[in-house]
Design a protein around this motif. Structure first.
Motif, PDB file in Angstrom:
ATOM      1  N   ILE A 159       0.849  -1.190   0.000  1.00 61.34           N
ATOM      2  CA  ILE A 159       0.000   0.000   0.000  1.00 61.34           C
ATOM      3  C   ILE A 159       0.886   1.242   0.000  1.00 61.34           C
ATOM      4  CG2 ILE A 159      -1.805   1.276   1.211  1.00 61.34           C
ATOM      5  CD1 ILE A 159      -2.598  -1.359   2.565  1.00 61.34           C
ATOM      6  N   SER A 210      -0.175  -3.739  -6.099  1.00 62.98           N
ATOM      7  CA  SER A 210      -0.088  -2.391  -5.531  1.00 62.98           C
ATOM      8  C   SER A 210      -1.460  -1.816  -5.207  1.00 62.98           C
ATOM      9  CB  SER A 210       0.643  -1.465  -6.500  1.00 62.98           C
ATOM     10  OG  SER A 210      -0.089  -1.360  -7.713  1.00 62.98           O
ATOM     11  N   HIS A 211      -1.491  -1.048  -4.113  1.00 58.52           N
ATOM     12  CA  HIS A 211      -2.702  -0.371  -3.669  1.00 58.52           C
ATOM     13  C   HIS A 211      -2.324   1.046  -3.238  1.00 58.52           C
ATOM     14  CE1 HIS A 211      -4.741  -4.344  -3.218  1.00 58.52           C
ATOM     15  NE2 HIS A 211      -3.543  -4.731  -2.841  1.00 58.52           N
ATOM     16  N   VAL A 212      -3.327   1.907  -3.181  1.00 60.86           N
ATOM     17  CA  VAL A 212      -3.175   3.237  -2.592  1.00 60.86           C
ATOM     18  C   VAL A 212      -4.035   3.273  -1.332  1.00 60.86           C
ATOM     19  CG1 VAL A 212      -3.691   5.693  -2.879  1.00 60.86           C
ATOM     20  CG2 VAL A 212      -2.600   4.423  -4.721  1.00 60.86           C
ATOM     21  N   TRP A 243      -4.364   0.660  -8.531  1.00 57.07           N
ATOM     22  CA  TRP A 243      -3.991   1.743  -7.641  1.00 57.07           C
ATOM     23  C   TRP A 243      -4.436   3.109  -8.164  1.00 57.07           C
ATOM     24  CZ3 TRP A 243      -0.453   5.349  -9.493  1.00 57.07           C
ATOM     25  CH2 TRP A 243       0.293   4.951 -10.613  1.00 57.07           C
ATOM     26  N   GLN A 282      -7.957   3.497  -7.236  1.00 56.21           N
ATOM     27  CA  GLN A 282      -8.049   3.622  -5.784  1.00 56.21           C
ATOM     28  C   GLN A 282      -7.736   5.038  -5.322  1.00 56.21           C
ATOM     29  OE1 GLN A 282      -5.470   0.535  -4.333  1.00 56.21           O
ATOM     30  NE2 GLN A 282      -7.016  -1.064  -4.579  1.00 56.21           N
ATOM     31  N   ARG A 283      -6.870   5.733  -6.041  1.00 59.29           N
ATOM     32  CA  ARG A 283      -6.576   7.129  -5.688  1.00 59.29           C
ATOM     33  C   ARG A 283      -7.845   7.963  -5.755  1.00 59.29           C
ATOM     34  NH1 ARG A 283      -2.043   9.695  -9.147  1.00 59.29           N
ATOM     35  NH2 ARG A 283      -1.947  11.221  -7.458  1.00 59.29           N
TER      36      ARG A 283
END
Length: 259
Positions: free
Chosen positions: A159, A189-191, A229, A232-233
């Motif tokens: 993250i 990947s993540h935000v 990601w 997700q932002r």
């Protein structure tokens, strides 16, 4: 039925706070009943939903591999020779400190998945401690090496943009991602998103600086990183805006962010 062991209470995750951060595992008999019904209805894939699959049946922080084997053996028997059991792959990730050769060989013996999800979340010791992850960076490296040595494709959750994350923390996460990718792992990947019900629900949306975005994009182009990601932002910004527009009454229970 099942264990009442207290979970790790990661500040960004909704799952531990849904049930007072205590495990509520179904018994093997209960799970088997459902597997038998699945087979009757022609279903062939058994999957588990848990953020820490190797905690099944544990009475403390150490995995109870006998309990895990009892569960997997019963499910494999119940679903039959044409069925498949998946464990440690999405949506049942493995905590890095739980990874061991014995555990990996149990998965290999009873399960169909050739990949595993390892929850790392950050390459910064400071961020891991602040997020109450309960493991260090070296545990992640060790887990990835063990998994690859046993023939699994390892996917590592990370993250970016955690509350209080500074440039040094972001750089540490990028370096770890690049190191693990060089070993053969893929980075999921993540935000950071301020999810309702979590201690960090009132935190700002994850902010990822342009250089980190460029580095993450390069890993994606190399096939070493995947994830949503970018979407997700946008979702994180919406969540943060909604929290500001609809403040909760009374004193905030948000835990302290990084200093």
């Amino acid at each position: 039925m099942g264990s009442s062991l207290r979970q790790n209470r990661c500040r960004f995750c909704q799952t531990p706070f849904m049930f007072s951060a205590r495990f509520r595992h179904r018994s093997v008999e209960d799970v088997r009943w459902h597997v038998d019904r699945m087979r009757e209805f022609g279903k062939r894939d058994v999957r588990f939903i848990t953020p820490t699959s190797l905690s099944y049946g544990a009475d403390d922080e150490e995995p109870n591999l006998a309990a895990v084997e009892e569960l997997l053996a019963s499910c494999k028997e119940g679903i039959g020779p044409d069925g498949r059991v998946f464990f440690g792959s999405f949506p049942s990730e493995i905590r890095p400190e739980h990874m061991s050769v014995e555990a990996l060989r149990l998965v290999k013996r009873y399960c169909a998945n050739d990949n595993l999800i390892v929850g790392a979340q950050s390459g910064s010791e400071r961020v891991l401690e602040a997020a109450k992850r309960g493991h260090d960076v070296e545990s992640v490296r060790r887990a990835v090496r063990l998994g690859i040595a046993e023939g699994f494709r390892i996917n590592v959750d990370m993250i970016f943009g955690m509350p209080g994350e500074d440039p040094a923390d972001a750089e540490a996460s990028l370096k770890l991602a690049q190191e693990l990718a060089a070993l053969g792992a893929r980075i999921h990947s993540h935000v950071f998103m301020p999810l309702p019900g979590t201690p960090w629900r009132d935190a700002p949306a994850g902010d990822v600086d342009p250089e980190t975005i460029r580095a993450v994009s390069r890993l994606a182009q190399q096939g070493a990183l995947y994830g949503h990601w970018e979407k997700q932002r946008a979702h994180a910004a919406q969540l943060a805006a909604a929290a500001q527009e609809n403040p909760r009454p009374g004193r905030s229970r948000t835990l302290r962010l990084l200093d």
